[in-house]
Design a protein around this motif. Sequence first.
Motif, PDB file in Angstrom:
ATOM      1  N   GLN A  42      -7.999 -12.349  -9.823  1.00 24.84           N
ATOM      2  CA  GLN A  42      -7.322 -13.464  -9.182  1.00 24.84           C
ATOM      3  C   GLN A  42      -8.330 -14.544  -8.832  1.00 24.84           C
ATOM      4  OE1 GLN A  42      -4.937 -12.718  -5.967  1.00 24.84           O
ATOM      5  NE2 GLN A  42      -3.838 -11.135  -6.868  1.00 24.84           N
TER       6      GLN A  42
ATOM      7  N   ALA B 228      -1.310  -6.985  -4.403  1.00 23.89           N
ATOM      8  CA  ALA B 228      -0.991  -7.548  -3.157  1.00 23.89           C
ATOM      9  C   ALA B 228      -2.227  -7.366  -2.044  1.00 23.89           C
ATOM     10  CB  ALA B 228       0.042  -6.694  -2.379  1.00 23.89           C
ATOM     11  N   ILE B 229      -3.112  -6.717  -2.380  1.00 24.88           N
ATOM     12  CA  ILE B 229      -4.235  -6.521  -1.506  1.00 24.88           C
ATOM     13  C   ILE B 229      -5.303  -7.427  -1.783  1.00 24.88           C
ATOM     14  CG2 ILE B 229      -6.372  -5.101  -0.947  1.00 24.88           C
ATOM     15  CD1 ILE B 229      -4.770  -2.745  -2.019  1.00 24.88           C
ATOM     16  N   ALA B 230      -5.578  -7.722  -3.080  1.00 23.70           N
ATOM     17  CA  ALA B 230      -6.438  -8.935  -3.337  1.00 23.70           C
ATOM     18  C   ALA B 230      -6.020 -10.458  -3.030  1.00 23.70           C
ATOM     19  CB  ALA B 230      -6.506  -9.000  -4.987  1.00 23.70           C
ATOM     20  N   ASP B 231      -4.772 -10.426  -2.994  1.00 23.86           N
ATOM     21  CA  ASP B 231      -4.015 -11.462  -2.609  1.00 23.86           C
ATOM     22  C   ASP B 231      -4.198 -11.901  -1.112  1.00 23.86           C
ATOM     23  OD1 ASP B 231      -2.574 -13.629  -3.990  1.00 23.86           O
ATOM     24  OD2 ASP B 231      -1.045 -13.265  -2.210  1.00 23.86           O
ATOM     25  N   ALA B 232      -4.179 -10.816  -0.439  1.00 25.03           N
ATOM     26  CA  ALA B 232      -4.223 -10.834   1.201  1.00 25.03           C
ATOM     27  C   ALA B 232      -5.798 -10.992   1.364  1.00 25.03           C
ATOM     28  CB  ALA B 232      -3.840  -9.672   1.920  1.00 25.03           C
ATOM     29  N   GLN B 233      -6.506 -10.509   0.718  1.00 25.31           N
ATOM     30  CA  GLN B 233      -8.164 -10.517   1.035  1.00 25.31           C
ATOM     31  C   GLN B 233      -8.626 -11.809   0.944  1.00 25.31           C
ATOM     32  OE1 GLN B 233     -10.666  -7.369   0.088  1.00 25.31           O
ATOM     33  NE2 GLN B 233      -9.319  -5.898   0.592  1.00 25.31           N
ATOM     34  N   LEU B 234      -8.136 -12.399  -0.584  1.00 21.45           N
ATOM     35  CA  LEU B 234      -8.675 -13.863  -0.525  1.00 21.45           C
ATOM     36  C   LEU B 234      -8.097 -14.869   0.330  1.00 21.45           C
ATOM     37  CD1 LEU B 234      -8.707 -13.629  -4.532  1.00 21.45           C
ATOM     38  CD2 LEU B 234     -10.607 -13.983  -3.115  1.00 21.45           C
TER      39      LEU B 234
ATOM     40  N   LEU C 182     -13.803 -19.774   3.172  1.00 27.17           N
ATOM     41  CA  LEU C 182     -14.982 -20.381   2.622  1.00 27.17           C
ATOM     42  C   LEU C 182     -15.775 -21.401   3.144  1.00 27.17           C
ATOM     43  CD1 LEU C 182     -13.127 -20.780  -0.980  1.00 27.17           C
ATOM     44  CD2 LEU C 182     -14.690 -19.181  -0.403  1.00 27.17           C
TER      45      LEU C 182
ATOM     46  N   LEU D 212     -17.196 -17.170  -4.332  1.00 30.73           N
ATOM     47  CA  LEU D 212     -16.421 -16.001  -4.843  1.00 30.73           C
ATOM     48  C   LEU D 212     -16.982 -15.071  -5.945  1.00 30.73           C
ATOM     49  CD1 LEU D 212     -13.006 -18.078  -5.638  1.00 30.73           C
ATOM     50  CD2 LEU D 212     -13.636 -16.424  -3.850  1.00 30.73           C
TER      51      LEU D 212
ATOM     52  N   GLN E 165      -9.163  -8.474  -7.512  1.00 32.97           N
ATOM     53  CA  GLN E 165      -9.660  -9.647  -7.036  1.00 32.97           C
ATOM     54  C   GLN E 165     -10.560 -10.493  -7.697  1.00 32.97           C
ATOM     55  OE1 GLN E 165     -12.243  -9.183  -3.165  1.00 32.97           O
ATOM     56  NE2 GLN E 165     -10.254  -8.491  -2.501  1.00 32.97           N
TER      57      GLN E 165
ATOM     58  N   TYR F  62       0.956  -1.127  -0.074  1.00 33.68           N
ATOM     59  CA  TYR F  62       0.127  -0.073   0.066  1.00 33.68           C
ATOM     60  C   TYR F  62       0.846   1.245  -0.191  1.00 33.68           C
ATOM     61  CZ  TYR F  62      -3.822  -2.822   1.696  1.00 33.68           C
ATOM     62  OH  TYR F  62      -4.609  -3.984   1.660  1.00 33.68           O
TER      63      TYR F  62
ATOM     64  N   VAL G 108     -16.771 -18.164 -12.185  1.00 33.65           N
ATOM     65  CA  VAL G 108     -16.762 -17.391 -11.000  1.00 33.65           C
ATOM     66  C   VAL G 108     -17.702 -16.210 -11.499  1.00 33.65           C
ATOM     67  CG1 VAL G 108     -15.881 -15.532  -9.415  1.00 33.65           C
ATOM     68  CG2 VAL G 108     -14.716 -17.874  -9.863  1.00 33.65           C
TER      69      VAL G 108
END
Lengths: 216, 216
Positions: free
Chosen positions: A198, B154-160, B165, B82, A195, A148, A207
Amino acid sequence: MRLARLSEVSGTSPASIKFYLRAGLLQPGAAINPTRADYGEGHVRRLRLIQGLRSTVGLGLEDIRRIIDASAGVEDSPVRRLALLATVQSVVLRLDGDPGAASPAGDALVRAMAWPDEDSEARRAVDRHLAVMEAAGVGATAEVVQAYGRAADAIADAQLAATDLQDSVEDFVLTAAVGMHLHNQLILKIVALAQASQSIRRYGAGVRDAAGPGQP
Amino acid sequence: MRLARLSEVSGTSPASIKFYLRAGLLQPGAAINPTRADYGEGHVRRLRLIQGLRSTVGLGLEDIRRIIDASAGVEDSPVRRLALLATVQSVVLRLDGDPGAASPAGDALVRAMAWPDEDSEARRAVDRHLAVMEAAGVGATAEVVQAYGRAADAIADAQLAATDLQDSVEDFVLTAAVGMHLHNQLILKIVALAQASQSIRRYGAGVRDAAGPGQP
DNA sequence: AGCATTGGATAGTAAGACTATCCTCTGGAT
DNA sequence: ATCCAGAGGATAGTCTTACTATCCAATGCT
């Protein structure tokens, strides 16, 4: 010019102009006599500012008042202009709040980015926010925070470069606030895109097709 | 359990529960007889979801309804989960709108990040937003957009990764929406910090001191 | 048998941002 | 000099969102 003309020029209804006058967001015009007043270019600029902050940035009148108050007297001086920029950011992002403790993650960020290790409203807001996230069970890892940070550096650079310190205060504040808001929205949308991308990468295009309320 | 008990357990006033029932955000309890109904764990979870989306994420009841409707019937299946995530994002970020033309900057971003070149709501939203920024005279350079892209990845990765699930749909949606929102806010605050830092770097700490309505 | 509760319906409240109406004064045309 | 459309100011009404409060008839526990 009279109220009717001001209304035409600014695209604001006379009723709204009267409302802003009552709310103190707009100075009364110069009174020619008890039933006539004269408005000038400053009023037009002020109305443009109010309109822009409302419709584009979505601020409420109280927030707009805070920005207008902070703009008072700031005509030149780059330092004051940049301080005004900080105020605008504080209002737009609601940075104000209790001091709160410094967070190690915040320190790490500042050190990693080689940012000046100064106390500031933004820094306290980041520290507080990291604590809130921790408390909500949504921790942000140091790597994510630094990712970030790198993006933020690029953004801040671009925004400061696009900031014209020569404009009238109203235009300066308006372009700064609008730019800030649009960049913010852009980042969030790109995160959404990342997102989605990914998800597709991991699970295929199914998806996308499975989205929506009506399920097959 | 009865309404009064549901109110206690969920921390929502009986009046509000009745209101949500009327609004259709909450299923009526199983009617024992014409003047008595029984509520279960599902009602508690649903109330937690509504409360969290309102107070933390700041959504309106209409938006909450859209999310709840999209959650209906999505119990398992990672793909559907998802897809639900995409819907949540669409609601939280207001991604829906006219299609609009593809923008070269958007294409460049997708190519640079090696994201799958799929059409999606998020992608259309990014394209539209870039066009809006251009029109508002607040252009984003390709470098800036790509800096955003790297951070977003990086954000999307962390969030996923933080997405579980296995939770109940309500908890899944709640943690996803809350995490999304808190990460979004974090980014914006870090941008504010970056901007403050760069201002100080360029003009010294005087920038900070000159802030506020009362000028020296 | 009796009274507090429950569920359902209806109406009221509060904040925010206008919008409409009313009233009086006035200034330019007649 | 006179008339009246328009100006400015004040007051009240509207619309939306999210509740909150009040009523009411029907129960169910004691």
